[in-house]
Design a protein around this motif. Structure first.
Motif, mmCIF file in Angstrom:
data_model
loop_
_atom_site.group_PDB
_atom_site.id
_atom_site.type_symbol
_atom_site.label_atom_id
_atom_site.label_comp_id
_atom_site.label_asym_id
_atom_site.label_seq_id
_atom_site.Cartn_x
_atom_site.Cartn_y
_atom_site.Cartn_z
ATOM 1 N N ASN A 800 0.867 -1.330 0.156
ATOM 2 C CA ASN A 800 -0.025 -0.013 0.091
ATOM 3 C C ASN A 800 0.879 1.270 0.131
ATOM 4 O O ASN A 800 0.619 2.136 -0.806
ATOM 5 C CB ASN A 800 -0.968 0.041 1.120
ATOM 6 N N SER A 801 1.751 1.251 0.817
ATOM 7 C CA SER A 801 2.610 2.494 0.783
ATOM 8 C C SER A 801 3.547 2.844 -0.355
ATOM 9 O O SER A 801 3.878 3.936 -0.575
ATOM 10 C CB SER A 801 3.735 2.399 2.266
ATOM 11 N N LEU A 802 3.837 1.694 -1.137
ATOM 12 C CA LEU A 802 4.652 1.802 -2.493
ATOM 13 C C LEU A 802 3.845 1.890 -3.764
ATOM 14 O O LEU A 802 4.159 2.064 -4.770
ATOM 15 C CB LEU A 802 5.627 0.950 -2.521
ATOM 16 N N GLY A 803 2.324 1.813 -3.524
ATOM 17 C CA GLY A 803 1.444 1.579 -4.512
ATOM 18 C C GLY A 803 1.619 0.669 -5.459
ATOM 19 O O GLY A 803 1.305 0.659 -6.581
ATOM 20 N N LEU A 804 2.205 -0.664 -4.764
ATOM 21 C CA LEU A 804 2.186 -1.777 -5.583
ATOM 22 C C LEU A 804 0.994 -2.606 -5.642
ATOM 23 O O LEU A 804 0.282 -2.663 -4.522
ATOM 24 C CB LEU A 804 3.322 -2.726 -5.060
ATOM 25 N N SER A 805 0.717 -3.246 -6.724
ATOM 26 C CA SER A 805 -0.599 -4.160 -7.041
ATOM 27 C C SER A 805 -0.193 -5.535 -6.591
ATOM 28 O O SER A 805 -0.940 -6.074 -6.090
ATOM 29 C CB SER A 805 -1.071 -3.882 -8.359
#
Length: 1107
Positions: A800-805
């Motif tokens: 979530n913090s790195l915006g990774l799916s």
């Protein structure tokens, strides 16, 4: 005292500065006698400096480590492994009290069974400041003084309770040993790591086939994992349940002073004096030359005998020369200046009975705050006017390059494109202009002093292949112009390539920007196994807008490469934005630089969250290593370094904890059924609120042991890829029953809050309370409920913090357990990293539709057997993996040091090729189809920064690059030593006991197998045929070998190419695009086959790469 073996003693010796403190190096002094070599200081990059400075490791007998800081000894592991591979059988290691502890933290990856290492750490039983004899040989005697700071006042802690030293006991815990017993235990670990002694070797090796030795009697269950069935101890097992204690802050700040006294000089026997004294010919004169006194007949002497001493007949002898190496900080300066040991070397303070011992050379590794102080200058002056002093400042050093070959190489490459190939400019290469005491100067690489016969300090003549790179950024254009004048053919080719790139941009249809095009890939290290002059070992940095930076592997010297590439301000910015570090496996060339990276980040005051993904052995090493932890600016900064166990990411994990497996439909069903959690709660609920593209981790004090233990035990994932895995449940958020923001600080508190801990986790809490450990603050080992809870909460936070799916670390085939990485961003881009691997189907599945694939290409296409044996890929295999995963861009790296500059690469042909299809009746039919969109393929160089959207340009630059390197190594460039160091490079813990050599055909043969000249020539022809067959076709795509044209010399080809380019430009023609017809222009390559073996063409033996 005369040496014990005067016949073997040769007094000539000298001191040479191999490296001085700088952005990518620390102090390393090479002390050489006629029959032995010693190294004082062994910072990161030392093994690479041996090659760059054309200095041999042959005869290396001892290494003296100067401080407890990581930077002064981070190169020790690399030097030891390379020394072992070069045939050195024994090395003594001298250093601070925690020296053996430091090497023991590397027991997971640094092992050599052909090397004996004798540890000579400063004894903990001695008081700091006491001069102790640490090393003695026929050449030199070394006394060491440990300067340790006083314990720092802080919160009171309970007195430590130590356990007895009994490795056979079930209660044995290395973390709870006293400092003296810890030193004893880690010395034993070093003995097992390097297999000193017959017991260690016998306990590790199985009996040979057909052995008639009786079977061992059955033994009860061992009391702990270190006890072998026969009762012997194997101490080097890296068991995460039995960690070493964290060294004290005083250990990390200890500075060593070494006083080196050469053996007394024998002198020359004076025959006339002997005759005058009545010394008879024969054995009596031999005794005098060996330093023994004799009796001769003399009627005038009392008793009829007279004593003749050696000095009566020997002339020119005397005490040996003295070298003092001082390591001192501001904290230890007062202890150094007040130490009485040095009075015997200072004429004004020496005893009136005995004259002061002359010190020929003193090297001071001290910061400016020390050497500029008046009291220190007075102390230096007290050694007398004949003593020479050299200052090596570890903080305020001149910015001089050590690895000049790589710097000049990058400057030449920048002629092609200065925005991609960025030279490591220097900022202030000159030493400061200050007043120094008499006979004092600053130490730089190449400083030389002959100790006997004594001579003044001089500078060695610069070798033509090691010209210092002292060019600043402002002088860059002028330097490029000079290169253009010196290399006109190459410059013309570069200009042609730039015209072709510009033309392609103008003539091509406008295209929309693709997702991920703005990602910048900086290849910091592109070589394999060991560093060479031109390529450091593995490390790649990704600069990703809105996410930050990702570092893929961190081999030795990564910090120096970062400093060189980004400069002082750029390095700080890079570390501020660094979000993730991925370590693919435990081979030393992929992780030895990690601790230095973390330490530097803390020293710059950076405390933002950082995720480290790697094997648990990496976590164990970090837990036991002191230097990086004590550099943390605060406890919160240390807590924000979060470790994720890579073994629990070997299937696709999507954000919000939805895990899928494209291989097993049954596992999909199991995961979907479990998505509602074990107790009906929704696992897809996020654990934190994102703020834009980044997020703030929960309070560090709330990360340790919040009460969110699952109500049912989650089974440990199987190593089988087909078995379904149950995803973890989510952690409760504020407001849930029994939720607490307060960390659990003790076993009793955990029980009160219902947190389930196993024995080892409880002991870890106790060790932290007693100061035996600091980091990590979460459970990272094994698959216990507490570790499972912490792991998945942290993974979800990271995604979530790195915006990774999604994230997926597939297990890939290599020697030992190794992993790749596939990360996908919510915006749509996908980056895949192979690590070290053979072609991997699991990686292909994980990387489907990748935006960028970074894949190892260790070996050329005519060595597929070598690649298979060593767990690596050839160039064509790497490209084929990218094609099958439908990757848009492929960046090749991790090249064998056989190809120190330019690898020999295949080139794709754009010509449509027949493909086989099946008609309705099921019959094969040949049909010609348009070739689908091929991936953009590029090779990599150190210091190269390449936007994904600009990767297509590299195809145009291959033409001038082939000209630049066409004559590389023709005259021999020292690279044979690099390849030779690869010999016998097998890690027993990861690779078994195999030692594989490969002949020039690439076929594995037994050790010590030799090939005669005729066989070598035949094998060379076979290898050529194999290369043509391997590169002619990759799944229907025609490929051409980039070998040189038959019957033409390289110079002739180069001349013809230049003339053709000049004619085309004169006629206004645009050079052919790289996508043009390759059959009309053969791309030249340089051949490095002549530098593969150590013994020339005759009896050539090719040595396989190691990592």
């Amino acid at each position: 005292m005369a040496p014990s073996n005067t016949e073997a003693y040769l007094p000539n010796w000298q001191v040479k500065c191999l490296t001085a403190p700088g952005p990518d190096s620390d102090l390393s002094l090479h002390v050489s006698f006629d029959n032995a070599r010693f190294l004082f200081g062994c910072g990161e990059g030392a093994q690479r400096a041996f090659n760059q400075k054309r200095t041999t490791m042959k005869g290396l007998s001892g290494i003296f480590v100067g401080t407890g800081e990581a930077r002064s000894r981070a190169g020790l592991a690399g030097v030891l492994m390379t020394a072992a591979d070069a045939g050195i059988s024994k090395v003594d290691i001298v250093g601070p009290p925690d020296m053996s502890h430091y090497l023991s933290t590397l027991r997971s990856s640094v092992i050599r069974d052909s090397l004996t290492v004798n540890m000579r750490s400063y004894p903990r039983s001695c008081a700091p400041g006491e001069a102790v004899e640490l090393f003695k040989s026929p050449n030199i005697t070394v006394h060491g003084i440990a300067l340790s700071p006083q314990p720092i006042a802080g919160p009171s802690r309970p007195s430590p309770q130590y356990t007895s030293f009994d490795p056979h006991s079930a209660d044995f815990r290395p973390a709870r040993l006293s400092p003296e017993d810890t030193q004893k235990w880690t010395d034993q670990i070093i003995g097992d790591i390097f297999h000193n002694g017959p017991k260690a070797r016998a306990s590790r090796r199985p009996p040979p086939p057909g052995s008639k030795s009786p079977p061992r009697p059955a033994s009860p269950q061992p009391a702990n994992p270190f006890v072998n069935p026969d009762g012997t101890i194997c101490s080097s097992i890296p068991d995460t349940r039995y960690p070493l204690p964290l060294p004290s802050l005083e250990d990390a700040q200890t500075q060593m002073v070494y006083i080196c006294q050469a053996s007394d000089l024998r002198g020359k026997f004076d025959v006339n004096k002997a005759n005058a004294l009545g010394v008879p010919k024969g054995p009596a004169r031999g005794k005098l030359t060996r330093g023994e006194a004799i009796e001769v007949d003399d009627i005038n002497a009392e008793g009829g005998k007279r004593i003749v001493k050696p000095e009566d007949c020997l002339v020119g002898g005397g005490p040996g020369a003295v070298l003092i190496v001082v390591n001192c900080s501001e904290n230890s300066k007062s202890d150094l200046l007040s130490n009485p040991t040095f009075q015997k070397y200072q004429p004004g303070a020496a005893s009136s009975v005995e004259p002061a011992v002359h010190v020929h050379l003193m090297v001071h590794r001290v910061p400016r705050s020390v050497w500029e102080s008046e009291e220190y200058k007075d102390w230096m002056t007290a050694f007398g006017p004949r003593t020479q002093h050299l200052i090596a400042d570890p903080i305020n050093y001149p910015d001089r390059t050590v690895f000049n070959s790589a710097a000049w190489n990058t400057l030449q490459l920048s002629i092609a494109d200065p925005n991609i190939f960025i030279p490591p400019w220097v900022s202030s290469p000159r030493s400061p202009s200050v007043m120094l005491p008499p006979n004092t100067s600053f130490l730089v690489e190449g400083t030389h002093c002959r100790m006997h016969p004594p001579a003044p300090v001089t500078m060695l003549e610069t070798h033509e292949k090691d010209i210092p790179f002292l060019i600043t950024k402002e002088e860059g254009e002028s330097a490029r112009e000079t290169i253009r004048q010196d290399m006109p053919e190459y410059s013309i080719a570069c200009d042609a390539a730039q015209i072709a790139v510009s033309s392609a941009l103008r003539s091509g249809p406008p295209s929309e920007k693709q997702i991920g095009d703005v990602i910048v890939v900086t290849t910091l290290g592109t070589g394999s196994a060991i560093p060479s002059k031109y390529r450091n070992v593995s490390s790649t940095h990704l600069d990703i807008p809105d996410l930050g930076g990702i570092l893929l592997d961190a081999g030795e010297g990564t910090l120096g490469q970062i400093r060189r590439r980004f400069g002082k301000e750029g390095t700080k910015k890079m570390f501020e934005e660094l979000s993730m570090i991925f370590i693919s496996h435990m081979h030393a060339d992929h992780h030895l630089g990690l601790n230095s990276v973390l330490e530097e980040r803390f020293k710059l005051g950076i405390d933002s969250p950082l995720y480290i993904i790697g094997p648990t052995s990496i976590a164990l090493n970090l837990q036991e290593s002191a230097s990086w932890q004590y550099a943390a600016p605060s406890e919160d900064a240390l807590r924000n370094v979060q470790f994720i166990n890579i073994q629990r990411l070997n299937f696709k994990v999507e954000s919000n904890f939805r895990s899928t497996d494209p291989v097993s439909p049954s596992r999909k069903t199991a995961d979907q059924a479990a998505d509602t959690s074990l107790d009906g709660e929704n696992l897809h609920e996020p654990l934190e609120i994102r703020e834009g593209h980044r997020s703030v981790l929960p309070s560090p004090m709330g990360n340790l042991f919040e009460n969110y233990a699952p109500k049912a035990e989650i089974p440990r994932p199987s190593r089988s890829r087909s078995r379904s895995r149950t995803p973890p449940r989510r952690a409760p958020s504020a407001g849930d029953p029994n939720y607490s923001e307060n960390p659990v600080k003790s076993k009793a508190e955990a029980e009160n809050q219902g947190v389930e801990l196993d024995q080892w986790e409880s002991e870890g809490l106790e060790d932290r309370a007693n100061g035996r450990r600091l980091w990590p603050f979460t459970h990272v080992y094994n698959f216990t409920p507490a570790a499972t809870r912490d792991h998945w909460r942290l993974v979800n936070t990271m995604l979530n913090s790195l915006g990774l799916s999604s994230i997926w670390a597939p297990l890939v085939p290599h020697r030992g357990r190794a992993y790749g990485l596939a990360i996908e961003h919510a915006s749509g881009w996908k980056v895949v990293y192979s690590g070290d691997t053979k072609p991997s189907e699991e990686l292909v599945k994980a990387g489907q539709d990748a935006t960028l694939l970074i894949h190892e290409a260790t070996l050329e296409d005519d060595k597929p057997e070598v690649a298979a044996i060593k767990g690596h890929s050839t160039f064509s295999q790497a490209i084929d993996v990218g094609r099958r995963m439908n990757a848009k861009h492929i960046l090749l790296n991790h090249f064998s040091q056989r190809y120190p500059k330019l690898p020999k690469l295949p080139v794709f042909s754009p010509t449509p090729v027949p493909t086989v299809s099946t008609d309705e009746a099921g019959n094969d039919t040949a049909a010609t189809h348009e070739i689908p969109s091929r991936p953009v393929v590029s090779i990599s160089f150190d210091f190269m920064s390449l936007r994904i959207g600009d990767m297509w340009k590299m195809q145009y630059y291959m033409e001038p690059l082939s000209l630049l390197f066409v004559e590389a190594e023709e005259e021999g460039d020292g690279e044979g030593s690099v390849v030779g160091a690869v010999r016998k490079d097998v890690n027993p813990t990861l690779d078994g006991n195999g030692n594989v050599n490969v002949n020039s055909n690439g076929i594995g043969k037994n050790k010590k197998n030799k090939t005669n000249r005729a066989a070598a020539e035949t094998n060379g022809k076979q290898a050529t045929n194999m290369a043509e067959e391997c590169m002619n076709n990759v799944d229907g795509q025609e490929m051409h070998n980039t070998g040189q044209e038959h019957g033409k010399s390289k110079r002739a080809m180069k001349k013809e190419r230049t003339q053709a380019l000049q004619q085309d430009q004169g006629k206004g023609k645009r050079p052919a695009s790289p996508m043009g017809n390759e059959t009309e222009r053969e791309v030249k390559r340089r051949s490095t086959d002549s530098s593969v073996g150590m013994g020339g063409e005759e009896g050539m033996q090719v040595d396989v790469d190691v990592a």
